[in-house]
Design a protein around this motif. Structure first.
Motif, PDB file in Angstrom:
ATOM      1  N   ILE A 200       0.861  -1.193   0.000  1.00 21.63           N
ATOM      2  CA  ILE A 200       0.000   0.000   0.000  1.00 21.63           C
ATOM      3  C   ILE A 200       0.898   1.245   0.000  1.00 21.63           C
ATOM      4  O   ILE A 200       1.621   1.480   0.985  1.00 21.63           O
ATOM      5  N   THR A 202       0.521   4.289   0.656  1.00 20.50           N
ATOM      6  CA  THR A 202       0.427   5.173   1.833  1.00 20.50           C
ATOM      7  C   THR A 202       1.076   4.540   3.068  1.00 20.50           C
ATOM      8  O   THR A 202       1.225   5.205   4.089  1.00 20.50           O
ATOM      9  N   GLY A 206      -6.345   1.522   5.737  1.00 21.47           N
ATOM     10  CA  GLY A 206      -7.317   2.615   5.795  1.00 21.47           C
ATOM     11  C   GLY A 206      -8.083   2.576   7.106  1.00 21.47           C
ATOM     12  O   GLY A 206      -8.024   1.588   7.854  1.00 21.47           O
ATOM     13  N   GLU A 210     -12.697   6.743   7.176  1.00 22.66           N
ATOM     14  CA  GLU A 210     -12.418   7.275   5.831  1.00 22.66           C
ATOM     15  C   GLU A 210     -13.435   6.756   4.811  1.00 22.66           C
ATOM     16  O   GLU A 210     -13.776   7.436   3.847  1.00 22.66           O
ATOM     17  N   GLY A 235      -5.678   4.037  -0.742  1.00 20.32           N
ATOM     18  CA  GLY A 235      -4.285   4.452  -0.517  1.00 20.32           C
ATOM     19  C   GLY A 235      -3.377   4.178  -1.707  1.00 20.32           C
ATOM     20  O   GLY A 235      -2.182   3.984  -1.546  1.00 20.32           O
ATOM     21  N   GLN A 237      -3.301   1.582  -3.583  1.00 19.33           N
ATOM     22  CA  GLN A 237      -2.843   0.189  -3.713  1.00 19.33           C
ATOM     23  C   GLN A 237      -3.180  -0.380  -5.085  1.00 19.33           C
ATOM     24  O   GLN A 237      -2.444  -1.186  -5.639  1.00 19.33           O
TER      25      GLN A 237
END
Ligand code: NDP
Length: 241
Positions: A200, A202, A206, A210, A235, A237
């Protein structure tokens, strides 16, 4: 008058965050669940929403449950099809019960829950239907042929229903979450989970809030021109075209 929202599987995980967000935003929320009375009653107390127990994979139960919601809370303006399960196995070892159970709860439920609600929305000229799909319905996931099929089917359902109801003030959209930090994901073995997180961009899972924020955005009156779409919240992915 406050709008009424029904959130299936609305008492735990992502659904709980959606119920809380919509309640905070001024909706009258009915949260459906399957069997965990403790979690449902705690939520009902803490957020002051109504909870309704029935199996979304059962046609008769859905018709009766939705009648109860409409009698006790009011006609449904916003429907969030969120309830979902996994029964993972590689396909060559998957048994027919694992296949049927996921298709029943994750895909058949779209008909069972949405069908009793759609006519009222059409008559009243307003509706928001938000279906919680998955990154694995977009990209496929080994060990989840059943789940990937159900979640991809949800995207097709969303597109067809959006076209049929666009001229009735009803929008129909999907949200495709990536890996979100809920019990469903916490059940994944730690080693596998760490491997997933490393893919991912980020660098984290998550949050359920969100996804809830994305639901509130699509539910708003001001989102009237967004319909038939799939909103990816993962994010980066997986970026679908
Ligand atoms: P959880 O397992 O945390 O919660 C599931 C909720 O659905 C519970 O409220 C549960 O009720 C309810 N539920 C399960 N089966 C039924 C049924 N047959 N009838 C009625 N209610 C039912 O799930 P998540 O919050 O993780 O997932 C929510 C949705 O998001 C699912 O559709 C899932 O596929 C999707 N998703 C989740 C991701 C993640 O990372 N977590 C990623 C992508 C998509 P009870 O409490 O009574 O058991």
């Amino acid at each position: 008058m406050a709008r009424v929202a029904l959130v299936t599987g609305g008492t735990r995980g992502i659904g709980k965050a959606i119920s809380e967000k919509l309640a905070k935003s001024g909706y009258k929320v009915a949260a459906n669940y399957a069997g965990n009375d403790k979690a449902a009653n705690e939520l009902a107390k803490s957020v002051k929403i109504d909870v309704f127990k029935w199996d979304v994979g059962d046609w008769e139960a859905c018709q009766a449950g939705i009648r109860r919601v409409e009698d006790e809370v009011g006609p449904i303006d916003v429907l969030v099809n969120n309830a979902g399960i996994t029964r993972d196995a590689v396909f060559h070892r998957m048994n027919v019960d694992q296949w049927r159970e996921v298709i029943r709860v994750d895909l058949d439920s779209l008909f069972y829950v949405t069908r009793p609600v759609i006519e009222g929305m059409r008559t009243r000229g307003f509706g928001r239907i938000i279906n919680i799909s998955s990154i694995n319905g977009q990209k496929g996931q080994s060990g989840q042929a059943n789940y990937s099929a159900a979640k991809a089917g949800m995207i097709g359902f969303t597109k067809a229903l959006a076209q049929e109801n666009a001229n009735k003030g009803i929008t129909v959209n999907c949200i495709a979450p990536g890996y979100i930090d809920t019990e469903m994901v916490q059940a994944v073995p730690e080693q596998v989970l760490n491997k997933i997180i490393s893919t991912i961009p980020t660098g984290r899972l998550g949050k359920a809030t969100e996804i809830a924020d994305a639901v509130a955005f699509l539910a708003a009156d001001s989102s009237a021109f967004i319909t038939g779409s799939t909103l990816t919240v993962n994010g980066a992915q997986y970026i679908s075209g």
